[in-house]
Design a protein around this motif. Sequence first.
Motif, PDB file in Angstrom:
ATOM      1  N   ARG A   1       0.593  -1.037  -0.014  1.00  0.00           N
ATOM      2  CA  ARG A   1      -0.076   0.115   0.001  1.00  0.00           C
ATOM      3  C   ARG A   1       0.895   1.176   0.010  1.00  0.00           C
TER       4      ARG A   1
ATOM      5  N   VAL B   1      -1.028  -1.736  -5.624  1.00  0.00           N
ATOM      6  CA  VAL B   1      -2.378  -2.222  -5.302  1.00  0.00           C
ATOM      7  C   VAL B   1      -3.026  -2.542  -6.650  1.00  0.00           C
ATOM      8  N   ASP B   2      -4.234  -3.410  -6.478  1.00  0.00           N
ATOM      9  CA  ASP B   2      -5.083  -3.766  -7.567  1.00  0.00           C
ATOM     10  C   ASP B   2      -5.718  -2.676  -8.023  1.00  0.00           C
TER      11      ASP B   2
ATOM     12  N   GLY C   1      -7.885  -0.692  -4.211  1.00  0.00           N
ATOM     13  CA  GLY C   1      -6.944  -0.859  -3.264  1.00  0.00           C
ATOM     14  C   GLY C   1      -6.373  -1.895  -2.516  1.00  0.00           C
TER      15      GLY C   1
ATOM     16  N   PRO D   1      -3.947  -4.773  -1.895  1.00  0.00           N
ATOM     17  CA  PRO D   1      -2.518  -4.726  -2.036  1.00  0.00           C
ATOM     18  C   PRO D   1      -2.130  -6.024  -2.840  1.00  0.00           C
TER      19      PRO D   1
ATOM     20  N   ILE E   1      -5.361  -9.367   0.905  1.00  0.00           N
ATOM     21  CA  ILE E   1      -4.206  -9.139  -0.150  1.00  0.00           C
ATOM     22  C   ILE E   1      -4.069 -10.294  -1.334  1.00  0.00           C
TER      23      ILE E   1
END
Length: 356
Positions: free
Chosen positions: A29, A34-35, A47, A49, A217
Amino acid sequence: MTVLEALIPLGTAGVVAALATPVVARTARGLGVVDRPDDRKVNQRLGIPLLGGLAVALGLFVGLAAALLVVDDPIPLRGHLEGLLLGAVLLLALGAIDDRHPLGARPKLLIQILAAAIAIYYGFRIDHFTDPVTRSVFWMPAWLTWIVTTLWIVAITNAMNLLDGLDGLAAGVGAIIAATLTWIAWQAGYPVGIVVGCAFVGALLGFLPFNFSPARIFLGDTGALLIGYVLALLALEGYRKISVLTFLVPLLALAVPLMDTALSILRRIRRRSSILSADRFHMHHQLLQSEGSHRSAVLSLYFLTACFCVIALSFTGLSGTAALIFLGLVVILTVRLLRNLGLFDAEAREIEENRS
């Protein structure tokens, strides 16, 4: 190798991966890794990670280090472990870069081939096959060994990357397959496969609670590539046992990611598009549509993977004509299963949509 020597890397890797995962998530992060969901992705939460593969890798590496400290004679492990670690680090770097700044298919493929070459140089090879009826062993020339082994490693690496589409899917499926391949290595008496398999299963299980739906995550390419690479090398360890239908057992254990990849390639060839293009017709997409929830779809694929792994283990005790008959039945039932899951219909629907 004793049970205690196998449990130490398993437990160590699990604890280290579990402790490292929250730290990796905060780091990702902080770095902005992040995605970023698009229309093709199932996950639409912002957001989450990436870089989860770093936690899995840390667990694996520390687990392997612990194994080297407790095994009575670590020398036989060192050569293969060095090759695995070098290739894994190379793919981790590739995945981390790709998670931060997406790369094209060509540079990724070249790095995967280089990682495969490292593994082959250190002794991970497909160098023979066995006649299922006469039990005769046929050895390959060196050039063919390099080609076939490279294709195997690159194919499995990418198969797991393609499968990584739902929360906890790649990590859970990878843990089931790794446990199966570890047991095969135990039966064959190959310490490298046992040590690597135990450490890898532990690392994946330590990470999985943070990755299962709803995931906190994601593995990212960092983890998906690592899982595929390690599974490919684990399969080669079990393959080294000279037996009937030598390479069929790891093929069956890896049936789910391999079938998903094969169907994806078939779809893209039939629609005359690049085999590297993306779509929403993978096995996990279809199961998500039919099951209605992430967890149900993932658990269904866990169960399917476990079934194929049980079949794979059963083949270690078969020989000759009986093995061929059983294999034919497995193929027929698998085709029927894929049809019942609607995967052939999905392919037909996609082709029709592209024509209209």
